[in-house]
Design a protein around this motif. Structure first.
Motif, PDB file in Angstrom:
ATOM      1  N   GLY A  20       0.778  -1.229   0.000  1.00  0.00           N
ATOM      2  CA  GLY A  20       0.000   0.000   0.000  1.00  0.00           C
ATOM      3  C   GLY A  20       0.812   1.283   0.000  1.00  0.00           C
ATOM      4  O   GLY A  20       0.248   2.364   0.083  1.00  0.00           O
ATOM      5  N   THR A  21       2.132   1.194  -0.122  1.00  0.00           N
ATOM      6  CA  THR A  21       2.969   2.388  -0.204  1.00  0.00           C
ATOM      7  C   THR A  21       2.552   3.220  -1.405  1.00  0.00           C
ATOM      8  O   THR A  21       2.286   2.678  -2.475  1.00  0.00           O
ATOM      9  CB  THR A  21       4.459   1.997  -0.329  1.00  0.00           C
ATOM     10  OG1 THR A  21       4.841   1.283   0.840  1.00  0.00           O
ATOM     11  CG2 THR A  21       5.352   3.206  -0.518  1.00  0.00           C
ATOM     12  N   VAL A  22       2.478   4.536  -1.230  1.00  0.00           N
ATOM     13  CA  VAL A  22       2.082   5.445  -2.308  1.00  0.00           C
ATOM     14  C   VAL A  22       3.315   6.193  -2.801  1.00  0.00           C
ATOM     15  O   VAL A  22       4.118   6.670  -2.000  1.00  0.00           O
ATOM     16  CB  VAL A  22       1.015   6.447  -1.813  1.00  0.00           C
ATOM     17  CG1 VAL A  22       0.640   7.427  -2.919  1.00  0.00           C
ATOM     18  CG2 VAL A  22      -0.207   5.712  -1.301  1.00  0.00           C
ATOM     19  N   ALA A  23       3.454   6.294  -4.115  1.00  0.00           N
ATOM     20  CA  ALA A  23       4.567   7.029  -4.719  1.00  0.00           C
ATOM     21  C   ALA A  23       4.021   8.000  -5.747  1.00  0.00           C
ATOM     22  O   ALA A  23       3.025   7.713  -6.416  1.00  0.00           O
ATOM     23  CB  ALA A  23       5.540   6.071  -5.395  1.00  0.00           C
ATOM     24  N   GLU A  24       4.667   9.139  -5.871  1.00  0.00           N
ATOM     25  CA  GLU A  24       4.293  10.101  -6.909  1.00  0.00           C
ATOM     26  C   GLU A  24       5.005   9.730  -8.200  1.00  0.00           C
ATOM     27  O   GLU A  24       6.189   9.439  -8.195  1.00  0.00           O
ATOM     28  CB  GLU A  24       4.688  11.503  -6.480  1.00  0.00           C
ATOM     29  CG  GLU A  24       3.876  12.028  -5.320  1.00  0.00           C
ATOM     30  CD  GLU A  24       4.231  13.449  -4.953  1.00  0.00           C
ATOM     31  OE1 GLU A  24       4.628  14.209  -5.859  1.00  0.00           O
ATOM     32  OE2 GLU A  24       4.113  13.780  -3.771  1.00  0.00           O
ATOM     33  N   GLY A  25       4.272   9.756  -9.284  1.00  0.00           N
ATOM     34  CA  GLY A  25       4.875   9.430 -10.571  1.00  0.00           C
ATOM     35  C   GLY A  25       5.174   7.943 -10.664  1.00  0.00           C
ATOM     36  O   GLY A  25       4.558   7.124  -9.994  1.00  0.00           O
ATOM     37  N   THR A  26       6.122   7.593 -11.503  1.00  0.00           N
ATOM     38  CA  THR A  26       6.534   6.201 -11.687  1.00  0.00           C
ATOM     39  C   THR A  26       7.978   6.053 -11.243  1.00  0.00           C
ATOM     40  O   THR A  26       8.902   6.383 -11.993  1.00  0.00           O
ATOM     41  CB  THR A  26       6.396   5.787 -13.167  1.00  0.00           C
ATOM     42  OG1 THR A  26       5.073   6.073 -13.604  1.00  0.00           O
ATOM     43  CG2 THR A  26       6.682   4.311 -13.355  1.00  0.00           C
ATOM     44  N   PRO A  27       8.223   5.569 -10.018  1.00  0.00           N
ATOM     45  CA  PRO A  27       9.595   5.418  -9.541  1.00  0.00           C
ATOM     46  C   PRO A  27      10.337   4.353 -10.360  1.00  0.00           C
ATOM     47  O   PRO A  27       9.772   3.292 -10.645  1.00  0.00           O
ATOM     48  CB  PRO A  27       9.431   4.954  -8.092  1.00  0.00           C
ATOM     49  CG  PRO A  27       8.019   5.241  -7.733  1.00  0.00           C
ATOM     50  CD  PRO A  27       7.242   5.223  -9.006  1.00  0.00           C
ATOM     51  N   PRO A  28      11.577   4.623 -10.735  1.00  0.00           N
ATOM     52  CA  PRO A  28      12.317   3.657 -11.557  1.00  0.00           C
ATOM     53  C   PRO A  28      12.656   2.375 -10.820  1.00  0.00           C
ATOM     54  O   PRO A  28      13.007   1.380 -11.451  1.00  0.00           O
ATOM     55  CB  PRO A  28      13.591   4.420 -11.947  1.00  0.00           C
ATOM     56  CG  PRO A  28      13.737   5.471 -10.913  1.00  0.00           C
ATOM     57  CD  PRO A  28      12.349   5.823 -10.459  1.00  0.00           C
ATOM     58  N   THR A  29      12.547   2.352  -9.499  1.00  0.00           N
ATOM     59  CA  THR A  29      12.909   1.157  -8.734  1.00  0.00           C
ATOM     60  C   THR A  29      11.712   0.246  -8.472  1.00  0.00           C
ATOM     61  O   THR A  29      11.876  -0.818  -7.887  1.00  0.00           O
ATOM     62  CB  THR A  29      13.526   1.560  -7.392  1.00  0.00           C
ATOM     63  OG1 THR A  29      12.603   2.403  -6.690  1.00  0.00           O
ATOM     64  CG2 THR A  29      14.841   2.288  -7.587  1.00  0.00           C
ATOM     65  N   TRP A  30      10.519   0.644  -8.894  1.00  0.00           N
ATOM     66  CA  TRP A  30       9.336  -0.188  -8.686  1.00  0.00           C
ATOM     67  C   TRP A  30       9.212  -1.223  -9.804  1.00  0.00           C
ATOM     68  O   TRP A  30       9.755  -1.063 -10.891  1.00  0.00           O
ATOM     69  CB  TRP A  30       8.081   0.671  -8.645  1.00  0.00           C
ATOM     70  CG  TRP A  30       7.870   1.363  -7.331  1.00  0.00           C
ATOM     71  CD1 TRP A  30       8.827   1.912  -6.530  1.00  0.00           C
ATOM     72  CD2 TRP A  30       6.638   1.588  -6.680  1.00  0.00           C
ATOM     73  NE1 TRP A  30       8.262   2.469  -5.423  1.00  0.00           N
ATOM     74  CE2 TRP A  30       6.906   2.288  -5.483  1.00  0.00           C
ATOM     75  CE3 TRP A  30       5.326   1.289  -6.987  1.00  0.00           C
ATOM     76  CZ2 TRP A  30       5.911   2.663  -4.602  1.00  0.00           C
ATOM     77  CZ3 TRP A  30       4.331   1.673  -6.110  1.00  0.00           C
ATOM     78  CH2 TRP A  30       4.622   2.349  -4.922  1.00  0.00           C
ATOM     79  N   THR A  31       8.485  -2.298  -9.514  1.00  0.00           N
ATOM     80  CA  THR A  31       8.274  -3.378 -10.471  1.00  0.00           C
ATOM     81  C   THR A  31       6.822  -3.366 -10.921  1.00  0.00           C
ATOM     82  O   THR A  31       5.920  -3.149 -10.113  1.00  0.00           O
ATOM     83  CB  THR A  31       8.583  -4.733  -9.806  1.00  0.00           C
ATOM     84  OG1 THR A  31       9.930  -4.717  -9.346  1.00  0.00           O
ATOM     85  CG2 THR A  31       8.402  -5.889 -10.765  1.00  0.00           C
ATOM     86  N   CYS A  32       6.615  -3.608 -12.208  1.00  0.00           N
ATOM     87  CA  CYS A  32       5.259  -3.711 -12.747  1.00  0.00           C
ATOM     88  C   CYS A  32       5.048  -5.152 -13.202  1.00  0.00           C
ATOM     89  O   CYS A  32       5.897  -5.742 -13.868  1.00  0.00           O
ATOM     90  CB  CYS A  32       5.084  -2.768 -13.937  1.00  0.00           C
ATOM     91  SG  CYS A  32       3.460  -2.928 -14.714  1.00  0.00           S
ATOM     92  N   SER A  33       3.936  -5.718 -12.805  1.00  0.00           N
ATOM     93  CA  SER A  33       3.594  -7.083 -13.174  1.00  0.00           C
ATOM     94  C   SER A  33       2.207  -7.066 -13.805  1.00  0.00           C
ATOM     95  O   SER A  33       1.307  -6.383 -13.321  1.00  0.00           O
ATOM     96  CB  SER A  33       3.592  -7.959 -11.922  1.00  0.00           C
ATOM     97  OG  SER A  33       3.098  -9.250 -12.205  1.00  0.00           O
ATOM     98  N   VAL A  34       2.020  -7.829 -14.876  1.00  0.00           N
ATOM     99  CA  VAL A  34       0.705  -7.969 -15.482  1.00  0.00           C
ATOM    100  C   VAL A  34       0.205  -9.361 -15.134  1.00  0.00           C
ATOM    101  O   VAL A  34       0.800 -10.363 -15.523  1.00  0.00           O
ATOM    102  CB  VAL A  34       0.748  -7.759 -17.008  1.00  0.00           C
ATOM    103  CG1 VAL A  34      -0.635  -7.962 -17.621  1.00  0.00           C
ATOM    104  CG2 VAL A  34       1.287  -6.384 -17.339  1.00  0.00           C
TER     105      VAL A  34
END
Length: 63
Positions: A20-34
């Motif tokens: 549930g952590t909230v970040a502004e924009g798209t942080p480059p260290t986050w992972t996206c999974s489909v």
């Protein structure tokens, strides 16, 4: 986000699907999974904690 550009808007806040952590924009260290056609974003801490499952391509329900 629109159909022509599947990426979220740069100014949108992302929420980690795990903690549930909230970040502004798209942080480059986050992972996206489909998973099942739905995008899920995971913060860097959750991504690190679950790296083996992510690399094994297990859905987040298995973590």
């Amino acid at each position: 986000m629109d159909q022509q550009n599947p990426r979220p808007a740069e100014t949108a806040n992302l929420v980690c699907s795990r903690c549930g952590t909230v970040a502004e924009g798209t942080p480059p260290t986050w992972t996206c999974s489909v998973e099942n056609g739905t995008r899920h974003y995971f913060c860097d801490a959750c991504s690190r904690e679950n790296l083996r499952a992510i690399e094994g391509r297990l859905d987040s329900d298995w973590w």
